[in-house]
Scaffold this motif. Structure first.
Motif, PDB file in Angstrom:
ATOM      1  N   ALA A   1     108.859  63.130  57.476  1.00  0.00           N
ATOM      2  CA  ALA A   1     107.658  62.646  56.795  1.00  0.00           C
ATOM      3  C   ALA A   1     106.503  63.576  57.146  1.00  0.00           C
ATOM      4  N   ARG A   2     105.557  63.701  56.221  1.00  0.00           N
ATOM      5  CA  ARG A   2     104.434  64.608  56.415  1.00  0.00           C
ATOM      6  C   ARG A   2     103.114  63.892  56.119  1.00  0.00           C
ATOM      7  N   LEU A   3     102.057  64.389  56.749  1.00  0.00           N
ATOM      8  CA  LEU A   3     100.712  63.941  56.410  1.00  0.00           C
ATOM      9  C   LEU A   3     100.154  64.840  55.319  1.00  0.00           C
ATOM     10  N   ARG A   4      99.652  64.208  54.269  1.00  0.00           N
ATOM     11  CA  ARG A   4      99.003  64.928  53.173  1.00  0.00           C
ATOM     12  C   ARG A   4      97.504  64.646  53.224  1.00  0.00           C
ATOM     13  N   ASP A   5      96.724  65.608  52.797  1.00  0.00           N
ATOM     14  CA  ASP A   5      95.258  65.475  52.807  1.00  0.00           C
ATOM     15  C   ASP A   5      94.763  65.059  54.191  1.00  0.00           C
ATOM     16  N   ALA A   6      95.342  65.690  55.207  1.00  0.00           N
ATOM     17  CA  ALA A   6      95.019  65.305  56.590  1.00  0.00           C
ATOM     18  C   ALA A   6      93.600  65.712  56.962  1.00  0.00           C
ATOM     19  N   ARG A   7      92.998  64.898  57.807  1.00  0.00           N
ATOM     20  CA  ARG A   7      91.653  65.163  58.307  1.00  0.00           C
ATOM     21  C   ARG A   7      91.652  64.970  59.823  1.00  0.00           C
ATOM     22  N   ILE A   8      91.011  65.875  60.523  1.00  0.00           N
ATOM     23  CA  ILE A   8      90.936  65.797  61.982  1.00  0.00           C
ATOM     24  C   ILE A   8      89.469  65.719  62.381  1.00  0.00           C
ATOM     25  N   GLU A   9      89.152  64.772  63.249  1.00  0.00           N
ATOM     26  CA  GLU A   9      87.782  64.655  63.741  1.00  0.00           C
ATOM     27  C   GLU A   9      87.795  64.346  65.236  1.00  0.00           C
ATOM     28  N   VAL A  10      86.769  64.792  65.912  1.00  0.00           N
ATOM     29  CA  VAL A  10      86.630  64.500  67.336  1.00  0.00           C
ATOM     30  C   VAL A  10      86.141  63.067  67.500  1.00  0.00           C
TER      31      VAL A  10
ATOM     32  N   GLY B   1      85.372  60.596  70.751  1.00  0.00           N
ATOM     33  CA  GLY B   1      85.347  60.503  72.206  1.00  0.00           C
ATOM     34  C   GLY B   1      85.860  61.792  72.827  1.00  0.00           C
ATOM     35  N   GLU B   2      86.759  61.645  73.801  1.00  0.00           N
ATOM     36  CA  GLU B   2      87.326  62.812  74.477  1.00  0.00           C
ATOM     37  C   GLU B   2      88.511  63.403  73.707  1.00  0.00           C
ATOM     38  N   GLY B   3      88.969  62.711  72.667  1.00  0.00           N
ATOM     39  CA  GLY B   3      90.158  63.151  71.947  1.00  0.00           C
ATOM     40  C   GLY B   3      89.891  63.376  70.475  1.00  0.00           C
ATOM     41  N   TRP B   4      90.922  63.162  69.683  1.00  0.00           N
ATOM     42  CA  TRP B   4      90.847  63.449  68.260  1.00  0.00           C
ATOM     43  C   TRP B   4      91.498  62.311  67.459  1.00  0.00           C
ATOM     44  N   LEU B   5      91.057  62.162  66.232  1.00  0.00           N
ATOM     45  CA  LEU B   5      91.672  61.235  65.295  1.00  0.00           C
ATOM     46  C   LEU B   5      92.176  62.037  64.105  1.00  0.00           C
ATOM     47  N   VAL B   6      93.468  61.938  63.856  1.00  0.00           N
ATOM     48  CA  VAL B   6      94.092  62.591  62.707  1.00  0.00           C
ATOM     49  C   VAL B   6      94.449  61.512  61.696  1.00  0.00           C
ATOM     50  N   THR B   7      93.971  61.619  60.480  1.00  0.00           N
ATOM     51  CA  THR B   7      94.287  60.644  59.446  1.00  0.00           C
ATOM     52  C   THR B   7      94.850  61.375  58.224  1.00  0.00           C
ATOM     53  N   GLY B   8      95.677  60.679  57.485  1.00  0.00           N
ATOM     54  CA  GLY B   8      96.224  61.270  56.276  1.00  0.00           C
ATOM     55  C   GLY B   8      97.200  60.352  55.593  1.00  0.00           C
ATOM     56  N   LYS B   9      97.518  60.693  54.342  1.00  0.00           N
ATOM     57  CA  LYS B   9      98.535  59.965  53.591  1.00  0.00           C
ATOM     58  C   LYS B   9      99.913  60.385  54.092  1.00  0.00           C
ATOM     59  N   VAL B  10     100.841  59.440  54.141  1.00  0.00           N
ATOM     60  CA  VAL B  10     102.201  59.736  54.597  1.00  0.00           C
ATOM     61  C   VAL B  10     103.104  59.894  53.383  1.00  0.00           C
ATOM     62  N   SER B  11     103.811  60.997  53.321  1.00  0.00           N
ATOM     63  CA  SER B  11     104.742  61.224  52.228  1.00  0.00           C
ATOM     64  C   SER B  11     106.087  61.651  52.797  1.00  0.00           C
ATOM     65  N   HIS B  12     107.144  61.424  52.011  1.00  0.00           N
ATOM     66  CA  HIS B  12     108.496  61.760  52.419  1.00  0.00           C
ATOM     67  C   HIS B  12     109.089  62.749  51.409  1.00  0.00           C
ATOM     68  N   PRO B  13     109.995  63.640  51.862  1.00  0.00           N
ATOM     69  CA  PRO B  13     110.615  64.570  50.927  1.00  0.00           C
ATOM     70  C   PRO B  13     111.329  63.837  49.795  1.00  0.00           C
TER      71      PRO B  13
END
Length: 212
Positions: free
Chosen positions: A189-198, A200-212
């Motif tokens: 499975a892959r994240l599509r249209d992923a976005r990464i933001e800082v 706190g001390e870490g990161w948040l990765v969000t995106g749509k989940v798609s499968h082959p």
């Protein structure tokens, strides 16, 4: 619509080898997680999370509508004193072989107990029944097994992945996603249209989940 929310270390662990998970992420990330909860009608988790952490699973934000708590609990082990039960907005999904006595006990406390055929609750059947009740958005905050089953079944629409800068280590520590998994990287499975933001001390990765 199914979202999954994960809090993991940099090496993908959701708990130490002794099962301790408090706290992998910092206070800022946990506050952001509660705001994500407020975007969904319901929060789903497994019985292991209830027994180990006794989570609240509500947004706890002023003005935000309360969520339904959905618990996967094939054998009806949900404690009557747990926070999800005390919320009075709790649905427990169990198998047909679960204790009738425990069902009556939970129902007296306002819990809705839904029975499903087989030894384990079918996630697809549960989601269908929730949709038929008008609960059409579910945020899953389960453990490795629950999240793995959802990914295996191609049931996830969106991921919210909190990454802590910590490195936990250990082959015995659980990774974020369990289940059967895949044989080849091309099947992942892959994240599509992923976005990464800082956050706190870490990161948040969000995106749509798609499968082959």
């Amino acid at each position: 619509f199914v979202g999954i929310k994960v809090a993991a270390s940099l090496d993908g662990k959701t708990a130490s080898r002794f099962g301790h998970s408090r706290w992998i992420t910092d206070r800022v990330a946990r506050s952001r997680g509660r705001r994500i909860r407020a975007e969904y009608q319901s929060i789903l988790t497994g019985i292991t999370t209830i027994l180990n952490d006794d989570p609240h699973l509500g947004p706890r934000l002023r003005g935000a509508p309360d969520t339904w708590r959905i618990v996967l609990d094939s054998h009806l082990r949900t404690p009557p004193t747990s926070q999800v039960v005390q919320s009075r907005r709790c649905i427990v999904a169990c198998s047909t072989g679960a204790s009738q006595r425990r069902q009556r006990q939970l129902e007296r406390l306002g819990v809705q107990v839904w029975r499903f055929p087989g030894k384990r609750v079918s996630l697809r059947a549960l989601l269908t029944r929730l949709a038929n009740r008008g609960i059409i958005s579910v945020l899953v905050e389960g453990g490795s097994r629950v999240l793995g089953s959802l990914v295996d079944g191609h049931l996830v629409d969106r991921a919210y992945w909190f990454v802590s800068p910590k490195i936990m280590g250990s082959q015995e520590a659980l990774s974020a996603i369990g289940g059967k998994g895949i044989a080849w990287p091309s099947q992942a499975a892959r994240l599509r249209d992923a976005r990464i933001e800082v956050v706190g001390e870490g990161w948040l990765v969000t995106g749509k989940v798609s499968h082959p």
